[in-house]
Design a protein around this motif. Structure first.
Motif, mmCIF file in Angstrom:
data_model
loop_
_atom_site.group_PDB
_atom_site.id
_atom_site.type_symbol
_atom_site.label_atom_id
_atom_site.label_comp_id
_atom_site.label_asym_id
_atom_site.label_seq_id
_atom_site.Cartn_x
_atom_site.Cartn_y
_atom_site.Cartn_z
ATOM 1 N N ALA A 64 -6.479 4.650 7.768
ATOM 2 C CA ALA A 64 -7.372 3.492 7.679
ATOM 3 C C ALA A 64 -7.555 3.058 6.228
ATOM 4 O O ALA A 64 -7.565 1.851 5.919
ATOM 5 N N SER A 65 -7.674 4.032 5.327
ATOM 6 C CA SER A 65 -7.842 3.709 3.909
ATOM 7 C C SER A 65 -6.603 3.017 3.346
ATOM 8 O O SER A 65 -6.691 2.032 2.603
ATOM 9 N N LEU A 66 -5.421 3.536 3.715
ATOM 10 C CA LEU A 66 -4.178 2.919 3.259
ATOM 11 C C LEU A 66 -4.032 1.506 3.838
ATOM 12 O O LEU A 66 -3.565 0.591 3.148
ATOM 13 N N SER A 67 -4.430 1.329 5.095
ATOM 14 C CA SER A 67 -4.362 0.003 5.717
ATOM 15 C C SER A 67 -5.284 -0.973 5.006
ATOM 16 O O SER A 67 -4.917 -2.129 4.762
ATOM 17 N N LEU A 68 -6.476 -0.512 4.655
ATOM 18 C CA LEU A 68 -7.415 -1.361 3.927
ATOM 19 C C LEU A 68 -6.848 -1.752 2.564
ATOM 20 O O LEU A 68 -6.986 -2.898 2.122
ATOM 21 N N ALA A 69 -6.183 -0.795 1.901
ATOM 22 C CA ALA A 69 -5.553 -1.094 0.614
ATOM 23 C C ALA A 69 -4.458 -2.153 0.765
ATOM 24 O O ALA A 69 -4.324 -3.060 -0.065
ATOM 25 N N ILE A 70 -3.688 -2.063 1.845
ATOM 26 C CA ILE A 70 -2.608 -3.033 2.078
ATOM 27 C C ILE A 70 -3.178 -4.419 2.376
ATOM 28 O O ILE A 70 -2.675 -5.423 1.873
ATOM 29 N N VAL A 71 -4.248 -4.466 3.177
ATOM 30 C CA VAL A 71 -4.889 -5.761 3.465
ATOM 31 C C VAL A 71 -5.431 -6.369 2.176
ATOM 32 O O VAL A 71 -5.289 -7.575 1.927
ATOM 33 N N THR A 72 -6.054 -5.533 1.332
ATOM 34 C CA THR A 72 -6.577 -6.024 0.053
ATOM 35 C C THR A 72 -5.447 -6.553 -0.823
ATOM 36 O O THR A 72 -5.569 -7.594 -1.468
ATOM 37 N N MET A 73 -4.328 -5.833 -0.837
ATOM 38 C CA MET A 73 -3.166 -6.274 -1.605
ATOM 39 C C MET A 73 -2.671 -7.628 -1.105
ATOM 40 O O MET A 73 -2.350 -8.522 -1.894
ATOM 41 N N ARG A 74 -2.641 -7.777 0.220
ATOM 42 C CA ARG A 74 -2.169 -9.045 0.801
ATOM 43 C C ARG A 74 -3.104 -10.190 0.440
ATOM 44 O O ARG A 74 -2.657 -11.306 0.141
ATOM 45 N N LEU A 75 -4.404 -9.937 0.453
ATOM 46 C CA LEU A 75 -5.365 -10.971 0.064
ATOM 47 C C LEU A 75 -5.254 -11.292 -1.420
ATOM 48 O O LEU A 75 -5.400 -12.446 -1.840
ATOM 49 N N TRP A 76 -4.972 -10.266 -2.233
ATOM 50 C CA TRP A 76 -4.801 -10.488 -3.678
ATOM 51 C C TRP A 76 -3.591 -11.372 -3.943
ATOM 52 O O TRP A 76 -3.630 -12.226 -4.836
#
Length: 691
Positions: free
Chosen positions: A242-254
């Motif tokens: 879940a933490s890695l997924s959140l990091a990927i979503v944040t990266m995509r938004l960035w």
């Protein structure tokens, strides 16, 4: 070879054969629908020298991600695959469809392996094989496989399923090197996301399967603390995922500067609705409709915008019954936990729902329904369907008959639908049956008819599109362009102004209004319209080209040359801008500039006959007859039915000296193609009289 391995090879061979049988007959045709914008007109694809760092700044359509009009669809690995294929094989729709079919077949084999890894078949009915077979031939996949832009979904699916396979393999192993495994999964998920956004949900799917397989939620009665102690390892893994997924979503938004893309209201009326009730009810109906397309994929369309799916604005709408039926079905499947095989139903539902999350309406998207987005969700749905058939067949083997009938009908429907994707005319007209009130369908048929020179059909369908959707600004603009071509400038201007009234920041409409005003010699108004278009879209090559034409009309060749040069800086493949520059040099007698500029132009447009023709004439004027002759021969090979090219080759031989016989031959060939070509007649008579 063991019988188990032989059995596996037979299954793989049957899936490969089913894939070829379903799609093998449609590996021809042209680029259709979104293929044109994403591939044919995309300079990131056409220019094989485009570096990777440039791809990382552009969206899927070749526009800057920072551009306000960008849809923020960031898929650089997919674009890179198109570019590499262009470098190796050229831009050929047939080759690209073959690559897509190969990728789909790989996905089908991976899907079978995933089913076998997550679930172990027991009994005579091979659930994994039948589920994979249904997945292979399911008609909902046609757009992803035969539509070349669907490669994004295919590549993302390969990454997605590989991630789940690796995670499942690691779970059943000794679970060593956990940090390395999670890092690899994280990087693979990023790669899948860079093929298409749905790839970012892969780790969520891994976590969901882990939870559903290892915890019997129906019998959980422990306090939270005891639950954590009992299933600590599993919950820790899920927390990391879940933490890695959140990091990927944040990266995509960035990547998209945390800004939402701006879509036109007509692209997705549900997401654009101001009423929360309407959005919730209409989005729920779209869930049902997507489920129905998976269940009964007969009602397929390349586009579902505008009037295809009317909004549900009241709970009293009769379609509410379908919504209740859909939610009731999902709830029933999810809550039936008292059976031994309930986990596979829950996991199937999870594999259906999770990859659909990016398109579920929580984030506004630019479409109503996109069939290719159901490619990954169908992985879970097909297994769910196979589980249902397995239960029926346990009662009676007679139920093999409807299963085989279903697979046969799916193959036939997929073949039929794949054929419709071979040309835009077939594709667009096929949607009239499915979405008869979709103005965009009529618009696309009209646009295609315009390209084919069928003005009557274009007028009819543009007008029908406007009748269905009076605020359709693009239809107004294109109808205005048709009237301009008919020299009905007043009617043309009325439609163009209507397009601007509907949507003022519409650079194409402003540019076309400027063209109409320039045709009426209203230079000041035309200049203002062009400037407004460039204000809205500063790098607008077509507008810069037309602005150059305006300055030619105003007898200002220096300014014209300046804007034509700017046009080719923005789009080096703008053939009309190159042709005008060369024509201007020709009028000024700047032969050496023609040689130099045409050489540069040919690096971008190596087979452009207009550029080659001007270059050949220039070499002829310089007395370099051999070079000119070679160019003329190249032009005639490309355009053997153009009399002018043969006539000019005759002129070249005429000037060359001792080449009169060849000149006569070319003049006569030109007159056979066009008996009314006066220059060829005159030159032939002069030559015949002199000899």
């Amino acid at each position: 070879m063991s019988s188990l391995r032989q059995h596996a090879l037979v299954q793989y061979a049957l899936l490969v054969a089913a894939s070829l049988l379903s799609y093998g007959g449609a590996l021809y045709g042209t680029f259709v629908f979104d293929d044109s914008a994403a591939i044919v007109k995309n300079m990131d694809v056409r220019n094989v020298a485009t570096p990777i760092h440039t791809l990382l700044r552009h969206d899927f359509w070749g526009n800057n991600l920072t551009d306000p009009t960008s849809h923020k669809s960031f898929r650089p690995l997919t674009v890179l695959s198109y570019q590499l294929e262009n470098r190796l094989l050229g831009l050929n729709a047939g080759h690209m469809k073959v690559v897509n079919l190969v990728l789909h077949t790989i996905v089908c084999l991976l899907v079978l392996r995933l089913y076998q890894t997550v679930w172990r078949d027991s009994g005579p009915f091979r659930t994994s094989f039948w589920a994979a077979f249904v997945f292979t031939v399911h008609p909902i996949h046609t757009e992803a496989v035969v539509g070349i832009v669907g490669r994004a979904d295919l590549l993302a699916a390969i990454g997605y399923i590989t991630i789940m396979l690796l995670y499942q393999r690691w779970l059943v192993s000794e679970r060593r090197f956990g940090s390395v495994v999670f890092l690899v999964l994280f990087l693979l998920t990023i790669a899948s996301m860079l093929c298409k956004e749905t790839g970012m949900t892969a780790l969520v799917a891994c976590g969901a399967i882990d939870l559903l397989k290892r915890i019997n939620w129906h019998h959980v009665r422990l306090p939270v603390r005891d639950l954590f102690q009992t299933h600590r390892a599993c919950l820790v893994r899920v927390f990391i995922l879940a933490s890695l997924s959140l990091a990927i979503v944040t990266m995509r938004l960035w990547i998209m500067d945390f800004e939402s893309p701006k879509f036109h209201r007509m692209d997705n009326p549900v997401g654009a609705s101001n009423s929360t009730t309407t959005r919730i009810l209409s989005q729920s109906y779209l869930y049902w409709l997507n489920f129905f397309l998976l269940l009964c994929p007969d009602w397929l369309s390349f586009d579902w915008a505008l009037g295809s799916v009317p909004l549900i604005e009241s709970p009293l709408d009769s379609r509410m019954l379908l919504i209740v039926l859909f939610y009731g079905t999902v709830a029933t499947l999810a809550l039936r936990c008292n059976e031994s095989k309930a986990k596979e139903i829950k996991i199937s539902l999870a594999l259906t729902i999770i990859p659909f999350l990016p398109a579920c309406g929580l984030v506004r998207v630019g479409f109503v329904i996109a069939e290719r987005l159901l490619y990954l969700p169908s992985v879970g749905f097909c297994y769910l369907l196979a589980v249902g058939y397995r239960r029926l067949i346990k009662r009676s083997v007679v139920f093999y008959i409807p299963l085989c009938f279903l697979c046969t009908m799916f193959i036939l429907k997929t073949q039929s639908r794949a054929y419709e994707w071979t040309s835009e005319d077939l594709l667009f007209r096929s949607a009239l049956r499915v979405c008869p009130r979709n103005a965009k369908v009529y618009y696309n048929i009209a646009r295609l008819a315009t390209d084919q020179g069928d003005r009557d059909t274009a007028f009819t369908f543009y007008r029908h599109a406007i009748e269905l959707h009076p605020e359709y600004e693009a239809a107004h603009m294109n109808l205005g362009n048709l009237y301009r071509e008919m020299h009905e400038l007043d009617t043309a201007e009325r439609h163009l102004r209507k397009a601007i009234e509907i949507h003022e920041p519409f650079p194409s409409a402003w540019m076309n209004l400027g063209i109409v005003q320039a045709a009426r010699k209203d230079h000041q108004a035309a200049l203002a319209s062009y400037e407004r278009a460039l204000e809205l879209k500063p790098n607008y090559a077509n507008c810069l080209y037309n602005l150059g034409n305006l300055y030619i009309d105003k007898q200002n060749s220096s300014m014209a040359l300046r804007y034509w040069r700017e046009a080719i800086q923005q789009n080096p493949r703008h053939s009309k801008a190159w042709a005008n520059i060369l024509a201007l040099y020709d009028n000024r007698g700047r032969t050496e500039d023609i040689i130099r500029t045409s050489a540069l132009a040919l690096t971008f447009l190596p087979n452009d006959t207009a550029i080659l023709f001007t270059r050949a004439n220039a070499f002829g004027k310089l007395g370099q007859y051999e070079t000119a002759e070679e160019l003329y021969r190249q032009i005639i090979a490309a355009r053997p039915d153009h009399a002018v090219y043969r006539a000019n080759l005759g002129v070249l031989y005429h000037r060359w000296g001792q080449r009169n016989a060849q000149a006569i031959e070319q003049y006569r060939a030109a007159l056979r193609l066009d008996p009314s070509l006066r220059s060829a007649k005159t030159n032939l008579l002069k030559l015949m009289n002199s000899t």
